[in-house]
Every structure is written in C-alpha cells, then in structure tokens.
Design a protein around this motif. Structure first.
Motif, PDB file in Angstrom:
ATOM      1  N   ARG A  67       2.076   4.941 -12.855  1.00 39.92           N
ATOM      2  CA  ARG A  67       2.177   4.850 -11.399  1.00 39.92           C
ATOM      3  C   ARG A  67       0.945   5.477 -10.759  1.00 39.92           C
ATOM      4  N   VAL A  68       0.304   4.736  -9.880  1.00 44.71           N
ATOM      5  CA  VAL A  68      -0.870   5.246  -9.179  1.00 44.71           C
ATOM      6  C   VAL A  68      -0.496   6.451  -8.320  1.00 44.71           C
ATOM      7  N   GLU A  90      -7.124  -3.470  -9.671  1.00 42.80           N
ATOM      8  CA  GLU A  90      -6.041  -4.385 -10.057  1.00 42.80           C
ATOM      9  C   GLU A  90      -4.727  -3.631 -10.235  1.00 42.80           C
ATOM     10  N   ILE A  91      -4.796  -2.416 -10.830  1.00 34.91           N
ATOM     11  CA  ILE A  91      -3.581  -1.608 -11.022  1.00 34.91           C
ATOM     12  C   ILE A  91      -2.999  -1.229  -9.661  1.00 34.91           C
ATOM     13  N   VAL A  92      -3.873  -0.795  -8.741  1.00 31.88           N
ATOM     14  CA  VAL A  92      -3.416  -0.407  -7.408  1.00 31.88           C
ATOM     15  C   VAL A  92      -2.800  -1.598  -6.690  1.00 31.88           C
ATOM     16  N   ALA A  93      -3.479  -2.747  -6.768  1.00 32.25           N
ATOM     17  CA  ALA A  93      -2.989  -3.946  -6.088  1.00 32.25           C
ATOM     18  C   ALA A  93      -1.625  -4.367  -6.610  1.00 32.25           C
ATOM     19  N   SER A  94      -1.411  -4.199  -7.922  1.00 30.65           N
ATOM     20  CA  SER A  94      -0.134  -4.605  -8.516  1.00 30.65           C
ATOM     21  C   SER A  94       1.012  -3.697  -8.104  1.00 30.65           C
ATOM     22  N   GLN A  95       0.682  -2.470  -7.671  1.00 29.00           N
ATOM     23  CA  GLN A  95       1.727  -1.514  -7.311  1.00 29.00           C
ATOM     24  C   GLN A  95       1.836  -1.287  -5.807  1.00 29.00           C
TER      25      GLN A  95
END
Length: 575
Positions: A527-528, A563-568
C-alpha cells in the motif's frame, strides 16, 4: 538402523542388565526340561516320591526365578526404549530448529512432524522388542540346540529339515516387506499433509464449499494407506500360519521318531519329553526371531528417514569464532546482493544495493513477486546471499552468530504467527523478562491496547492455537507489539499493516516513529499509504531496484511507482 545405536550409549548400564537378566532367565528355563526328564526317568520309574517332590520344588523355584528375571528385563527394556524415544524426539526437534528455510522446504512440515512422532515411535518399539527378543531368542536357540543334541543327536536331525524351510520363509517375507514398509511411511506423510491442510484451512474450505473435495482427497489418501497396510497384514497373516504348521509337523516328526527309538530301547520316555520341550523352545525362538526380522525392515525405513533429517547439515552456519561485538548504530548496507532459491533458474534478487540508516524509515514497495519479502528475510539470515554482502555498521552479518544477530532484530512476518497461551506469553517471545509495564507500552504503540483491555483478563487472556480467536488486524498488532517489547536496534516489518484500516495504520506508524527513536526501520508494503511518509522508498520490480527516493520524487520521476500509485488511487492516496 545401525546409526540409531549410538543414541543408546547413555543406557549401557540398563542394556547390560537386560542382557544379564535374559541370560540368567534362559538358563533357568533351559534347566526345567532336564528336571522334568529326571522326574519321569528316575522319580516315577523308581516310585521315589521324595525325589519327585524335591525335584518339583526345584522346578518351581527355577520357574519363579525366571519370571522375576523376565520382569526385570521388561522393566529395564522399557526404560531404555522410552528413554531412547524421548532423546530422539528432542534431538530431532533441536536439530530441525537450526535448519534454514531451505531445509524446511526440502522436507516439508508434515514430513518432519511424521518423522519426529511416528518414525521415532516405530524405532522405539523395535528397540524395545529387540531387547526382549533379540537377546532372548538367540540364547534360547543356541542353548536349546545344544541340550537337544546332548539328549539325542540322531533325533536332532529332524531340525535339519525344518530350519532351512523356516529361514527361507523369513527371507522371502522380509524381502517383500521392506519396500511395503517404505511406501507405508511415505503414505503416512501424505495423510498427515492432507489432514493438516484441511484442519488449518478449514475456514477457506467451508467458505468455498469444498468440504466434499477435501473429504475425497482424504479418503483417497486414507484408502491408499489402508491398501498398503492390508498388503503388509497379508504378509504377516501368511507367514505365521506357515511357521506354526512347520512347527507342528516338526513336533509330530519328533514324537514319531522318538517313539521308534523308545521302542528300540535307544531312548527313555523322560528324554523324549525333555527333547520335545527343547524343540518347542528352539521353534519358539525362531518365531521370535522371525517377528524381529519382519519388524526390523520397517524400523530400517523409519531409521533411514530419521537419519536423513539428522544428517542434513544446515546451509546457514555460525562462524567458528565471534570476535566482534554487535554494532551499536545499526546501519544496514546491501552491496550488490544477488539471491536465488535452490533449484531456481534465475535469481529472485539481483544487484541489490542500498543503505538503511538509523532514525530513518526505509520502505520497500513493488508488485507481487518482486522479491520484497525475500530481501527482508536475508537480513536475519533466514537465507544466505548467493553473491554480494549485507553489512551492519560495516561488518558482514555472516561474521556474527545467528543468535547474536537476531537478538538485535525485531521481525514481524508477513503472516502474523501467534502461539497458544496468554497474550503476555506471546509478547514475552520478544523479551523473556519483559515487565507488564513494557508489555502495555508496546501494546499502546501497536494500537492493540483497546481490544486487549476489553478482555476479562487483559494481557493474561488466553489465545487459541495460531490466535484463531483474534481478527487478522488484531493478530498483526500483537505481532508488532511483540517486536516492540524487545527494543532492538533494527525493525523489520514485512507487510505487517495490510490488515489494518487506514486510520489505525496512520496512528500506528506515527507512534512507531516516536517509539523506535534511533533504530533502523525497514518496512515492506504494497500500500502506497503505508510507505509515502518514509524518508527513503525503494521500488522493486522483477527482483531489481528500479527507483530510490521520497514519495514526491518517485511520483515525479519513476514510472513503476507512478503505476503503483495510479492503481491504488482512490482518494486516500494523493500527490
């Protein structure tokens, strides 16, 4: 099986008593047929009642002595076998405790449990039987043969026909039994594995209505085990009637030819009766030996399985000497670290280089399978690196004993693991002499004080096995509190906040920052929200570092992190 004998060294005195008592008991038993022959040939023939009574009393005394001695044999044999079983289970447990995760994965937990319990019990039972039979049977056989030949050497030729047949049956059955016993133990492993999975995963099984599927799996393994067990039973059922038939035909032959020799005046009736008794002893000793020879193959299989574990040397070893004291700062450095699991074609981690400093939070984030957990497990040496090195204050972690290294680490695993007992007992895993004040302080920091105090007995409340009477978030918070009680120099959190809501997650990390002070903290998370406040964020992708920096810097410059941030991104995560 021979390898197991060295574990009997502490019981040499008791084993000596077993052998001496067995020898003495056999001598008394072997003397009984001779006394009976004298009663018939002397006492009855001469109608000498005093002689009959005197010899009968002597027979009674010999019988009582033999009984008392065999009770002694049983007592000492039990002490030896049960002591062996206790020592072997302890040795297995202590040895496997030193295994790295590679060795655990090689054997599997179900197999290690079966080997420590079932296999030890098989060897223990055979050792008990060998003490009773393997000392008694050879002595009875040799003594019976000598005394039978001394009674009538011609009638003893009957044994020449019976003994080779008995030996052949024992050989054939043993040759067939060994592979079956090996298969039986492997199927015990399989049965234990399926049962363990079904019991530990009962919630998942019920949630997906897979009860019928699990029953079919268990029934298939159970029936497979049963089929092999029946084959072994058939062998036993075949052997013993055949041996009894041979024994009875041998007795018939002895009586037949003995009667002819009596009729010819070459033998007395008392001698024939004594000879029949010696023949019974000889054949009984052969049956006892056959039972031992049938049980020994199974024990050999179990002993081999135990030896496999005990001969497996842990791949992670302590240095012979530990000249250095443990560092006081706790600066962790990864220098070009590469690691691959045994048998893997490509590394899980490759060229990992970074530094985690005291007083800072170093966070590791990446997609599933990026190698985050593996990286964290290299620090307490659950695995050793393939190349490169991991340093603490400039000293290679392999220069410290594992116990020294791990005493300075507060590790919270990805899957929260609790043990049956009280909450206090679980917290004291971090520090054995922890006071209640220290425990409550740790619980407050871990945001666990609220649900602990609601329990009737507070920290002395009982937890079920694996903490099944707690929620996932409660278990994670207790695991975090357990590491905080230790007050180590290094904290490792392996996705330990995944079951917490955002509010509890934020509060916990805020309190952690105050509590850990100058300690080094490494957090693995997906989790970011959990990592964005860290002073340093390391982005892992496919086992390699693809970005290092703060949340803001990575959000601007690193595509994988973006990409991780955008997905969450759902309103909780913001730039």
């Amino acid at each position: 099986m021979i390898e197991m004998l060295k574990y009997l060294k502490p019981y040499r005195v008791k084993l000596t008593f077993v052998i001496l008592f067995s020898m003495a008991a056999i001598l008394f038993e072997l003397y009984l047929p001779t006394l009976m022959a004298e009663i018939v040939d002397v006492g009855i023939v001469n109608r000498d009642v005093p002689f009959i009574l005197q010899t009968g009393a002597l027979m009674l005394g010999c019988s009582l002595m033999a009984i008392l001695l065999m009770v002694g044999v049983s007592y000492f044999a039990s002490k030896v076998s049960l002591g062996f079983g206790r020592d072997m289970r302890r040795t297995m447990f202590v040895h496997t405790e030193h295994f790295s995760l590679d060795e655990y994965e090689k054997f599997g937990s179900a197999s290690l449990i079966t080997r420590t319990t079932n296999d030890v019990k098989v060897v223990q039972d055979v050792i008990n039987m060998m003490q009773r039979m393997m000392t008694r049977a050879p002595l009875m056989l040799i003594g019976g043969v000598i005394l039978a030949v001394s009674r009538d050497k011609y009638l003893s030729l009957v044994f020449l026909a019976a003994l080779p047949v008995l030996a052949l049956i024992i050989f054939l059955v043993a040759r067939k039994a060994i592979p079956l016993f090996s298969a039986l133990q492997n199927k015990t492993d399989r049965l234990t594995l399926i049962l363990r999975e079904a019991l530990t995963g009962v919630r998942v099984v019920r949630a997906f209505n897979r009860g019928d599927h699990e029953r079919k799996r268990f029934n298939a393994a159970n029936e497979d085990f049963q089929d092999t067990g029946i084959k072994v039973g058939k062998l036993m059922a075949f052997m013993f009637p055949i041996m009894l038939i041979i024994m009875n035909f041998t007795n018939i032959a002895i009586v037949w030819f003995g009667a002819i020799r009596i009729d010819n005046g070459d033998m007395q009736v008392g001698n024939l009766l004594a000879f029949i008794q010696y023949a019974a002893m000889i054949l009984m000793s052969l049956i006892m030996l056959s039972m031992a020879f049938i049980m020994i193959p199974r024990a050999q299989v179990s002993a081999k399985r135990l030896t496999e574990v005990l001969s497996t040397k842990p791949t992670i070893k302590d240095p012979e000497r530990e000249d250095k004291s443990f560092p006081t700062k706790g600066i962790i450095e990864f220098k070009d670290v590469t690691f691959r699991y045994e048998g893997a074609e490509r590394p899980v981690l490759e060229g990992i280089t970074f530094t985690a400093k005291p007083g800072e939070t170093t966070a590791i984030i990446g997609s599933t399978g990026a190698g985050k957990t593996t990286l964290l497990q290299l620090i307490p040496r659950f695995y050793d690196v393939e190349s490169g090195e991991i340093l603490i204050d400039g000293q290679n972690i392999q220069s410290f004993k594992q116990s020294t290294l791990r005493k300075q680490i507060g590790y919270v695993p990805q899957k929260a693991t609790l043990f049956s007992g009280t909450i206090a007992e679980n917290l004291s895993f971090g520090k054995e002499d922890a006071s209640e004040e220290e425990m409550y302080a740790a619980l407050r920091t871990a945001q666990a004080i609220d649900f602990v105090e609601k329990r009737d007995q507070g920290i002395h409340s009982k937890l079920e096995q694996a903490g099944v009477n707690l929620s996932g978030g409660q278990k994670q918070r207790l695991s975090i509190a357990r590491s905080l009680v230790r007050k180590p120099k290094i904290y490792l959190f392996d996705d330990s906040f995944s079951a917490l809501d955002y509010k509890t997650d934020r509060l916990l990390r805020h309190e952690l920052k105050k509590e850990t002070g100058d300690a080094t903290m490494i957090i693995v998370a997906q989790r970011v929200n959990t990592v964005k406040d860290a002073e340093k964020i390391i982005v892992l992708n496919d086992g390699k570092i693809v970005g290092v920096g703060t949340h803001q810097k990575l959000l601007q410059e690193n595509k994988v992190y973006q990409e991780i941030v955008a997905s969450q991104e759902d309103g909780e995560v913001s730039a």
